[in-house]
Every structure is written in C-alpha cells, then in structure tokens.
Motif scaffolding. Structure first.
Motif, PDB file in Angstrom:
ATOM      1  N   ASP A 132       0.830  -1.211   0.000  1.00  0.00           N
ATOM      2  CA  ASP A 132       0.000   0.000   0.000  1.00  0.00           C
ATOM      3  C   ASP A 132       0.863   1.260   0.000  1.00  0.00           C
ATOM      4  N   LEU A 133       1.992   1.195   0.689  1.00  0.00           N
ATOM      5  CA  LEU A 133       2.920   2.329   0.690  1.00  0.00           C
ATOM      6  C   LEU A 133       3.439   2.577  -0.721  1.00  0.00           C
ATOM      7  N   GLU A 134       3.743   1.500  -1.418  1.00  0.00           N
ATOM      8  CA  GLU A 134       4.232   1.610  -2.793  1.00  0.00           C
ATOM      9  C   GLU A 134       3.185   2.276  -3.689  1.00  0.00           C
ATOM     10  N   LYS A 135       1.928   1.877  -3.511  1.00  0.00           N
ATOM     11  CA  LYS A 135       0.836   2.483  -4.287  1.00  0.00           C
ATOM     12  C   LYS A 135       0.688   3.963  -3.950  1.00  0.00           C
ATOM     13  N   GLU A 136       0.820   4.273  -2.668  1.00  0.00           N
ATOM     14  CA  GLU A 136       0.700   5.667  -2.219  1.00  0.00           C
ATOM     15  C   GLU A 136       1.777   6.541  -2.860  1.00  0.00           C
ATOM     16  N   VAL A 137       3.002   6.044  -2.860  1.00  0.00           N
ATOM     17  CA  VAL A 137       4.125   6.804  -3.423  1.00  0.00           C
ATOM     18  C   VAL A 137       3.935   7.028  -4.918  1.00  0.00           C
ATOM     19  N   LYS A 138       3.393   6.033  -5.600  1.00  0.00           N
ATOM     20  CA  LYS A 138       3.292   6.107  -7.058  1.00  0.00           C
ATOM     21  C   LYS A 138       2.126   6.959  -7.554  1.00  0.00           C
ATOM     22  N   ARG A 139       1.301   7.431  -6.627  1.00  0.00           N
ATOM     23  CA  ARG A 139       0.266   8.383  -7.048  1.00  0.00           C
ATOM     24  C   ARG A 139       0.954   9.656  -7.533  1.00  0.00           C
ATOM     25  N   PRO A 140       0.498  10.206  -8.661  1.00  0.00           N
ATOM     26  CA  PRO A 140       1.152  11.407  -9.212  1.00  0.00           C
ATOM     27  C   PRO A 140       1.303  12.544  -8.197  1.00  0.00           C
ATOM     28  N   THR A 141       0.322  12.671  -7.309  1.00  0.00           N
ATOM     29  CA  THR A 141       0.379  13.759  -6.325  1.00  0.00           C
ATOM     30  C   THR A 141       1.506  13.559  -5.316  1.00  0.00           C
ATOM     31  N   ASN A 142       1.926  12.316  -5.125  1.00  0.00           N
ATOM     32  CA  ASN A 142       2.981  12.016  -4.150  1.00  0.00           C
ATOM     33  C   ASN A 142       4.340  11.763  -4.788  1.00  0.00           C
ATOM     34  N   PHE A 143       4.328  11.275  -6.034  1.00  0.00           N
ATOM     35  CA  PHE A 143       5.584  10.779  -6.593  1.00  0.00           C
ATOM     36  C   PHE A 143       6.641  11.873  -6.749  1.00  0.00           C
ATOM     37  N   GLN A 144       6.221  13.047  -7.172  1.00  0.00           N
ATOM     38  CA  GLN A 144       7.201  14.123  -7.353  1.00  0.00           C
ATOM     39  C   GLN A 144       7.869  14.483  -6.026  1.00  0.00           C
ATOM     40  N   ASP A 145       7.081  14.464  -4.965  1.00  0.00           N
ATOM     41  CA  ASP A 145       7.632  14.749  -3.635  1.00  0.00           C
ATOM     42  C   ASP A 145       8.617  13.652  -3.223  1.00  0.00           C
ATOM     43  N   PHE A 146       8.247  12.407  -3.484  1.00  0.00           N
ATOM     44  CA  PHE A 146       9.135  11.277  -3.183  1.00  0.00           C
ATOM     45  C   PHE A 146      10.424  11.370  -3.995  1.00  0.00           C
ATOM     46  N   TYR A 147      10.284  11.724  -5.268  1.00  0.00           N
ATOM     47  CA  TYR A 147      11.441  11.830  -6.164  1.00  0.00           C
ATOM     48  C   TYR A 147      12.419  12.901  -5.659  1.00  0.00           C
ATOM     49  N   ALA A 148      11.880  14.039  -5.234  1.00  0.00           N
ATOM     50  CA  ALA A 148      12.729  15.110  -4.684  1.00  0.00           C
ATOM     51  C   ALA A 148      13.365  14.661  -3.363  1.00  0.00           C
ATOM     52  N   PHE A 149      12.582  13.955  -2.545  1.00  0.00           N
ATOM     53  CA  PHE A 149      13.095  13.448  -1.273  1.00  0.00           C
ATOM     54  C   PHE A 149      14.285  12.516  -1.500  1.00  0.00           C
ATOM     55  N   ALA A 150      14.174  11.658  -2.508  1.00  0.00           N
ATOM     56  CA  ALA A 150      15.239  10.690  -2.792  1.00  0.00           C
ATOM     57  C   ALA A 150      16.577  11.397  -3.015  1.00  0.00           C
ATOM     58  N   PHE A 151      16.529  12.544  -3.691  1.00  0.00           N
ATOM     59  CA  PHE A 151      17.761  13.307  -3.930  1.00  0.00           C
ATOM     60  C   PHE A 151      18.265  13.942  -2.633  1.00  0.00           C
ATOM     61  N   ARG A 152      17.356  14.595  -1.909  1.00  0.00           N
ATOM     62  CA  ARG A 152      17.754  15.248  -0.649  1.00  0.00           C
ATOM     63  C   ARG A 152      18.331  14.240   0.335  1.00  0.00           C
ATOM     64  N   TYR A 153      17.803  13.040   0.318  1.00  0.00           N
ATOM     65  CA  TYR A 153      18.241  11.986   1.238  1.00  0.00           C
ATOM     66  C   TYR A 153      19.695  11.587   0.976  1.00  0.00           C
ATOM     67  N   CYS A 154      20.154  11.866  -0.238  1.00  0.00           N
ATOM     68  CA  CYS A 154      21.550  11.549  -0.598  1.00  0.00           C
ATOM     69  C   CYS A 154      22.518  12.670  -0.226  1.00  0.00           C
ATOM     70  N   LEU A 155      21.991  13.787   0.222  1.00  0.00           N
ATOM     71  CA  LEU A 155      22.853  14.904   0.623  1.00  0.00           C
ATOM     72  C   LEU A 155      23.299  14.660   2.064  1.00  0.00           C
ATOM     73  N   THR A 156      24.391  13.949   2.202  1.00  0.00           N
ATOM     74  CA  THR A 156      24.803  13.471   3.523  1.00  0.00           C
ATOM     75  C   THR A 156      25.716  14.438   4.271  1.00  0.00           C
ATOM     76  N   GLU A 157      26.267  15.411   3.563  1.00  0.00           N
ATOM     77  CA  GLU A 157      27.166  16.372   4.210  1.00  0.00           C
ATOM     78  C   GLU A 157      26.462  17.716   4.401  1.00  0.00           C
ATOM     79  N   GLU A 158      26.879  18.439   5.419  1.00  0.00           N
ATOM     80  CA  GLU A 158      26.297  19.756   5.674  1.00  0.00           C
ATOM     81  C   GLU A 158      26.577  20.697   4.495  1.00  0.00           C
ATOM     82  N   LYS A 159      25.557  21.410   4.067  1.00  0.00           N
ATOM     83  CA  LYS A 159      25.630  22.367   2.951  1.00  0.00           C
ATOM     84  C   LYS A 159      25.880  21.704   1.594  1.00  0.00           C
ATOM     85  N   GLN A 160      25.809  20.376   1.543  1.00  0.00           N
ATOM     86  CA  GLN A 160      25.962  19.676   0.260  1.00  0.00           C
ATOM     87  C   GLN A 160      24.747  19.957  -0.619  1.00  0.00           C
ATOM     88  N   LYS A 161      24.979  20.284  -1.886  1.00  0.00           N
ATOM     89  CA  LYS A 161      23.875  20.623  -2.786  1.00  0.00           C
ATOM     90  C   LYS A 161      23.853  19.775  -4.051  1.00  0.00           C
TER      91      LYS A 161
END
Length: 226
Positions: A113-142
C-alpha cells in the motif's frame, strides 16, 4: 419537571458513553504507540538512540526486503527521515503510526500500500525530490556525484521509464562535462521522462528552461539514431 430530569439523564448517559469511547480509544492509541516504540528499540543502537545502518539491515532482514530495495527509501520518505541510513524515534513513530504498523508483520504487509501511495502522481514528485535530498549526507551539500545519481535514477524511475532511464544513465556515465548533479537537474530528469516523447523527442524544445545536461543528452541520442 420529569421530562427535564429524563432529558438530563439521557444527556448524562450519552456523555458517559462518549467519554468511555474516548478513553478506550486513547488507551488503544497509547498501547499502539508503546508497541511502535518497543519495535524501534529492538533495532536501535543503544548508545546513539537511533536505528543506524546495522539496525536497518536487521529490519530489512525481518521484513524480507533488501536494504537497496526502493521500498526502504519509500519507508524513509513516509517517516520524513532526514539522515540517510538512520531513523530517529520521532521519525519512526511518524511513519509507523501513519502506516498503522506496530509489529514487523504489519509493517511487512503495509509495504504494498505504501508503494501504491508513493506512485500516485500527487505524491511521486515529492518522493522523487526526497530521494535526492536523502543523498545529501554532508552539511551544505547541494549536489550528488554522477555514480550515485545513476544508481538513484535506476532505483526511483527505472520501473516507470526503463528505456529513458537506461539511455540517460549510459549518457551520464560516458559524458565528461558533469561530475555532479544538482536538484534542479535532478528534477529536470523526472520532468523529461514524464513529459517528453521518447525516443523521437518531437516535443522537446531546447529553448525552454531545460537543464543544459538534457540538451546535451538529446543531441547525443539523436546522433546515436542517425
């Protein structure tokens, strides 16, 4: 007078029932949170008070999901986790309460159900952006290095846009203009896959506000096609 007394008695009974319901609901919620907390501490590192990479691997083993599976990233998104490879108690509570999962088995069953929730168009863009931010492991890393971006693209977009992603990854690995990718470019990749006709690129206009890396990618693709 009797009617008045009767009415008041009825109101009192109704109020008592409501109070009992609220009390029972509150107790159930409290018990659920207690189980969620206990589950957290079964994976948490005692010294840091957080679930660390080792704890996440144990969790993955218990829910029978690889630690590189996109659903673990989805779980982190649901928790609004801030630091890659770590879950705080607050994040854990937020995610598991929303998923109504206070046991390993319930968490495992909540993943589809979580997978279905993420794949809804209204959520997916937010998840996609989160995936990138989650990789910013250092302070001030952009920005994120190309190798990591390629892995992430395959993970979060591969199932929906396999052909585009495969070619984009191939291009990113052989080009020499970019060693890192920033958020604007990352979001551009999603827009490109979502909006542009592939593989003919008929509706791609380089004069619009596309990141230059995508202009170069389209040129490279067209050269391959001739």
């Amino acid at each position: 007078m009797r009617r008045s007394v009767s009415r008041k008695t009825g109101q009192t009974n109704s109020t008592d029932a409501t109070d009992l319901f609220r009390s029972a609901s509150s107790k159930a919620s409290s018990k659920e949170m207690e189980r969620i907390d206990n589950l957290f501490y079964s994976y948490a590192n005692k010294s840091s008070g957080m679930i660390d990479p080792e704890g996440i691997e144990s969790l993955c083993s218990d829910i029978e999901v690889s630690h590189t599976d996109v659903r673990i990233l989805m779980l982190a998104w649901k928790m609004k986790a801030e630091k890659q490879g770590y879950f705080t108690l607050e994040e854990w509570r937020r995610g598991l309460k929303a998923l109504r999962a206070d046991t390993v088995n319930k968490l495992k069953k909540a993943l589809p159900d979580l997978e279905k929730e993420v794949k809804r168009p209204t959520n997916f863009q937010d998840f996609y952006a989160f995936a990138f931010r989650y990789c910013l492991t250092e302070e001030k890393q952009k920005s994120v290095d190309i190798e990591s971006v390629c892995e992430l693209l395959g993970l979060v977009l591969g199932s929906q846009y396999r052909a585009q992603v495969d070619y984009l990854i191939e291009y990113l690995k052989i080009q020499s203009d970019y060693k890192v990718i920033n958020m604007d470019q990352w979001m551009g990749f999603y827009r490109f896959c979502n909006e542009i006709s592939f593989p003919d690129f008929n509706n791609y206009d380089p004069n619009l506000a596309w990141p230059l890396v995508l202009d170069n990618f389209v040129e490279w693709m067209k050269a391959k096609q001739t």
